[in-house]
Design a protein around this motif. Sequence first.
Motif: not given
Length: 325
Positions: A25-34
């Motif tokens: 979820p951390v990786y997914r959220t970071l990617g979505a933010f970028i």
Amino acid sequence: MNQSDVDRIWYDGEPAPFWMRALVPVYRTLGAFIRLSWTSGLRKPVRMRVPVVVIGNITAGGTGKTPLVLAMIDALRERGWKPGVVSRGYGGSADNPILLDDFPDPAVVGDEPALIRRRTHVPVAIGRNRPEAARQLLEQDVDVILADDGLQNPSLARDIEICVIDGRRRFGNGSLLPAGPLRESIDRLRQVDLVVCNGGQAEPGEIHMALQGDQAQRLDTADAPRNLAMFSGSTVHAIAAIGNPRRFFDSLGAHGIDVIEHAFGDHHALTRADLEFGDELPILMTEKDAVKCKGFANPRLWVVPVAAVLPVAFFDAIDRKLRDC
């Protein structure tokens, strides 16, 4: 945890440990933010005055991007284009954009850009800032830019996107990093222009690509390559510091060669000590690794180049798309 442990989780069905699953979820959220910073218009891709073709993947590890880039260069030249290549330069120490000369140092510019430059002699630029690196290519009279990797880097506007997938491993367990090999959701494939399947069985809508390599070249000479069959029935050391070493090892085994496997991390900076095994057996390596071993070449070191083979219609389609840009 080494790469073998990771591969068992990603591709062989071994359950991912809790810490890996917790980081998804951390990786997914970071990617979505970028991605939001670009889709919202806060940041805008930089457009070059020539067409840009991005060749990338959505999984971690090797899928065959570099052989496809090499094949694209040859095909575009045959059709009258003057291509240049821009790359991040993974594995190199350079921070600022660099236009490669005729004798690039892989330790500075990365092994893949060094290989592309040495093999094709087309203009190659590397840099963390892709647009700045790409601008250096415009000064070299190129009329099309190939971006080696970059599906996840939207800073450079692109006219064509090509995604390369491993036809045998495909998407592994289907999970995002780090619990699985996916950099992005599989849905990303719907957004690219073309999907190339390296090996295995291409699914509907995918273009099949095969890697062919049946010759070996001694690294310390410019003698003509010799048929790889010369090693059939004998034992060799095989070196692979690539994203998917298994593909290289299996290709040698298919020629009847008894392989002692030595897998290193992708882009590993090979040293003389890495190749000391206490015997006089031949050492076979990929072309990507060979560029890092030129400085200590000896008669035991052999490079096995590969060529990507794709339908002519694939390259014709790229040519038509570029002429419509």
